[in-house]
Motif scaffolding. Structure first.
Motif, PDB file in Angstrom:
ATOM      1  N   THR A  91      -3.569   9.655   4.744  1.00 49.52           N
ATOM      2  CA  THR A  91      -2.480  10.057   5.630  1.00 49.52           C
ATOM      3  C   THR A  91      -1.175  10.207   4.841  1.00 49.52           C
ATOM      4  O   THR A  91      -0.309  10.960   5.222  1.00 49.52           O
ATOM      5  N   ALA A  92      -1.078   9.483   3.723  1.00 50.93           N
ATOM      6  CA  ALA A  92       0.132   9.580   2.899  1.00 50.93           C
ATOM      7  C   ALA A  92      -0.118  10.395   1.634  1.00 50.93           C
ATOM      8  O   ALA A  92       0.695  11.238   1.258  1.00 50.93           O
ATOM      9  N   ASN A  93      -1.251  10.149   0.985  1.00 55.01           N
ATOM     10  CA  ASN A  93      -1.548  10.827  -0.283  1.00 55.01           C
ATOM     11  C   ASN A  93      -2.964  11.367  -0.317  1.00 55.01           C
ATOM     12  O   ASN A  93      -3.884  10.727   0.188  1.00 55.01           O
TER      13      ASN A  93
ATOM     14  N   GLY B  44      -1.050   5.674   7.495  1.00 56.00           N
ATOM     15  CA  GLY B  44      -1.251   5.698   8.935  1.00 56.00           C
ATOM     16  C   GLY B  44      -2.122   4.587   9.494  1.00 56.00           C
ATOM     17  O   GLY B  44      -1.890   4.111  10.599  1.00 56.00           O
TER      18      GLY B  44
ATOM     19  N   GLY C 295       1.601   1.535   6.433  1.00 51.48           N
ATOM     20  CA  GLY C 295       2.853   1.854   5.741  1.00 51.48           C
ATOM     21  C   GLY C 295       3.883   2.601   6.583  1.00 51.48           C
ATOM     22  O   GLY C 295       5.070   2.272   6.559  1.00 51.48           O
ATOM     23  N   ASP C 296       3.428   3.582   7.350  1.00 48.50           N
ATOM     24  CA  ASP C 296       4.376   4.364   8.171  1.00 48.50           C
ATOM     25  C   ASP C 296       5.056   3.481   9.211  1.00 48.50           C
ATOM     26  O   ASP C 296       6.240   3.629   9.490  1.00 48.50           O
TER      27      ASP C 296
ATOM     28  N   GLY D 110      -5.314   0.261  -1.116  1.00 43.86           N
ATOM     29  CA  GLY D 110      -4.345   1.145  -0.457  1.00 43.86           C
ATOM     30  C   GLY D 110      -2.929   0.771  -0.881  1.00 43.86           C
ATOM     31  O   GLY D 110      -2.679  -0.335  -1.380  1.00 43.86           O
ATOM     32  N   GLY D 111      -1.998   1.687  -0.662  1.00 44.98           N
ATOM     33  CA  GLY D 111      -0.622   1.463  -1.098  1.00 44.98           C
ATOM     34  C   GLY D 111       0.021   0.244  -0.469  1.00 44.98           C
ATOM     35  O   GLY D 111       0.823  -0.455  -1.101  1.00 44.98           O
TER      36      GLY D 111
ATOM     37  N   LEU E 152       0.384  -3.239  -1.992  1.00 36.41           N
ATOM     38  CA  LEU E 152       1.444  -3.529  -2.961  1.00 36.41           C
ATOM     39  C   LEU E 152       2.685  -4.139  -2.322  1.00 36.41           C
ATOM     40  O   LEU E 152       3.632  -4.486  -3.022  1.00 36.41           O
ATOM     41  N   LEU E 153       2.695  -4.257  -0.986  1.00 35.83           N
ATOM     42  CA  LEU E 153       3.848  -4.899  -0.348  1.00 35.83           C
ATOM     43  C   LEU E 153       3.917  -6.336  -0.871  1.00 35.83           C
ATOM     44  O   LEU E 153       2.961  -7.101  -0.751  1.00 35.83           O
TER      45      LEU E 153
HETATM   46  P1  ADP Z   1      -3.207   6.847   2.585  1.00 36.98           P
HETATM   47  O1  ADP Z   1      -4.564   6.467   2.103  1.00 36.98           O
HETATM   48  O2  ADP Z   1      -3.037   6.713   4.076  1.00 36.98           O
HETATM   49  O3  ADP Z   1      -2.781   8.186   2.068  1.00 36.98           O
HETATM   50  P2  ADP Z   1      -2.092   5.199   0.502  1.00 36.98           P
HETATM   51  O4  ADP Z   1      -3.176   4.244   0.213  1.00 36.98           O
HETATM   52  O5  ADP Z   1      -1.887   6.315  -0.477  1.00 36.98           O
HETATM   53  O6  ADP Z   1      -2.201   5.780   1.979  1.00 36.98           O
HETATM   54  O7  ADP Z   1      -0.751   4.338   0.647  1.00 36.98           O
HETATM   55  C1  ADP Z   1       0.441   4.931   1.030  1.00 36.98           C
HETATM   56  C2  ADP Z   1       1.306   3.900   1.705  1.00 36.98           C
HETATM   57  O8  ADP Z   1       1.528   2.807   0.794  1.00 36.98           O
HETATM   58  C3  ADP Z   1       2.677   4.468   2.045  1.00 36.98           C
HETATM   59  O9  ADP Z   1       3.045   4.041   3.341  1.00 36.98           O
HETATM   60  C4  ADP Z   1       3.565   3.846   0.982  1.00 36.98           C
HETATM   61  O10 ADP Z   1       4.895   3.697   1.448  1.00 36.98           O
HETATM   62  C5  ADP Z   1       2.903   2.513   0.752  1.00 36.98           C
HETATM   63  N1  ADP Z   1       3.235   1.927  -0.546  1.00 36.98           N
HETATM   64  C6  ADP Z   1       3.072   2.464  -1.772  1.00 36.98           C
HETATM   65  N2  ADP Z   1       3.561   1.644  -2.726  1.00 36.98           N
HETATM   66  C7  ADP Z   1       4.038   0.549  -2.086  1.00 36.98           C
HETATM   67  C8  ADP Z   1       4.694  -0.665  -2.497  1.00 36.98           C
HETATM   68  N3  ADP Z   1       4.930  -0.910  -3.788  1.00 36.98           N
HETATM   69  N4  ADP Z   1       5.054  -1.557  -1.549  1.00 36.98           N
HETATM   70  C9  ADP Z   1       4.815  -1.322  -0.257  1.00 36.98           C
HETATM   71  N5  ADP Z   1       4.216  -0.210   0.211  1.00 36.98           N
HETATM   72  C10 ADP Z   1       3.839   0.726  -0.687  1.00 36.98           C
END
Ligand code: ADP
Ligand code: MG
Length: 371
Positions: free
Chosen positions: A18-20, A163, A185-186, A310-311, A314-315
């Motif tokens: 949904t993001a990448n 998402g 994330g969103d 997933g991103g 990293l929070l």
């Molecule tokens: P998707 O698989 O839905 O495309 P990703 O796994 O690529 O999503 O993760 C994207 C999400 O991770 C976004 O909402 C982005 O803001 C969040 N994200 C990326 N890096 C960080 C971080 N260092 N800390 C918190 N959130 C992060």
């Protein structure tokens, strides 16, 4: 290395996030990693830019240009744009050389409906794929994180994307229990926007909110860890110097009273407070999934720990928070943003062996669309 007969040259795995969106090409690895964003001219529907270029326009477009995120909530919200985006990325990966149409494995959220699955298959076919196979996101994430998915032992993966957050317990090549919630994330970005609006009457954009989340956001009051964790075990301490993040950030937005631009300093404590609701929802989703997990498998998870991908993994402090509240070890996968793409790629590379495992429960695990 013996190659599966069913896949050839430019076959690829696509993590349609949904993001990448990440594309893994057989024999090459991840060759493309771009935001799932398309800039569209609203007047005539023409596509102006896709991916990184389109993301840089978010919130900055003139009124006739809209930056669309076709997968926003973890499903294909805008089918036509999703197809055009996929077509663009596939074309970019293949270049101008003429290849036979590739076979494609696409990773989809586990919660999607049959109709949505059909839409993904059609979008990939429309984008030039000869055959399309779907793999569920938590399964791909677990494979990409290196978990022993085929063994008779339970492992839990939590994939936090833009998402959706996908929580799944996997054993013997199958998903035993799973949950997909539309808080990830969103929702964290939205929570920051709403906090700043309520507390300071300041309007900020999505990009600013995301930057705040990444720079000073956290899920528990953790001590700021060095940005380079490998330095902890014998790495050069010099390397971490200057990398420790600050606990405050200065942002710019529009004052809702005066309508004028304004700068504001925010602290990490405030952002953690702003993120409480979405973070609680994620913790709750993991807790509920654990509650539904058969006891033998929970025992395995207690031993092995929960793996975050997933991103959102990293929070800062999310691992600590989950581990404390659930009393289970939690580990962040290596390269959490790439796990799903790598797992999807593994399905392309080792199609025959993974298929045998996946075929055990074809409806649950692998929907194959022959076109
Ligand atoms: P998707 O698989 O839905 O495309 P990703 O796994 O690529 O999503 O993760 C994207 C999400 O991770 C976004 O909402 C982005 O803001 C969040 N994200 C990326 N890096 C960080 C971080 N260092 N800390 C918190 N959130 C992060
Ligand atoms: Mg993802």
């Amino acid at each position: 290395m013996a190659q599966s007969k069913s896949f050839s040259g430019r076959d690829m795995g696509i993590d349609l996030g949904t993001a990448n969106t990440l594309v893994y090409v057989r024999g090459k690895g991840v060759v493309l990693n771009e935001p799932s964003v398309v800039a569209v001219n609203a007047d005539d529907g023409s596509v102006l830019s896709v991916g990184s270029e389109a993301k840089s326009t978010i919130g900055r477009t003139p009124s006739n240009i809209v930056a669309v995120r076709p997968l926003r909530d973890g499903v294909i919200a805008d089918f036509e744009i999703a197809e055009r985006m996929m077509r663009h990325f596939i074309k970019k990966v293949l270049g101008n050389r003429r290849f036979s149409r590739p076979r494609v494995v696409v990773c989809v959220p586990s919660g999607i409906t049959g109709v949505e699955r059909r839409a993904v298959i059609e979008a990939a076919a429309g984008a030039g794929a000869r055959a399309v196979h779907l793999v569920e996101e938590p399964m791909a994430a677990a494979i990409g994180a290196g978990l022993p998915v085929s063994e008779p032992t339970g492992c839990m993966v939590v994939d936090i994307g833009g998402g959706t957050t996908e929580v799944a317990v996997i054993s013997l090549g199958g998903i035993v229990t799973a949950r997909s919630v539309r808080t990830a994330g969103d929702a964290m970005d939205a929570a920051i926007i709403s906090y700043v609006k309520k507390k300071y009457a300041l309007a900020i954009g999505e990009r600013t909110a995301e930057d705040l989340k990444m720079s000073i956001g956290s899920a528990s009051p953790v001590y700021w860890a060095p940005a380079n964790p490998s330095a902890e075990d014998g790495g050069d301490p010099e390397e971490t110097q200057g990398l420790v993040p600050s606990d405050r950030a200065v942002i710019r937005g529009r004052d809702q009273v005066s309508g004028l631009p304004k700068t504001l300093e925010l602290t990490a404590d405030e952002i953690r407070h702003a993120l409480a609701e979405p973070v609680d929802a994620i913790v709750m989703a993991v807790r509920q999934t654990l509650d539904e997990t058969p006891p033998e498998l929970s025992g395995d998870i207690m031993d092995r720990g929960i793996v975050l991908t997933g991103g959102g993994a990293l929070l800062r402090g999310l691992d600590v928070r989950l581990s404390r509240e659930l009393d289970i070890p939690v580990v962040i996968a290596e390269n959490p943003l790439d796990c799903v793409a790598i797992g999807t790629g593994r399905c392309v590379e080792d199609f025959s062996s993974l298929r045998t495992v996946l075929d055990a429960q074809p409806n649950r695990l692998l929907a194959t669309g022959r076109l």
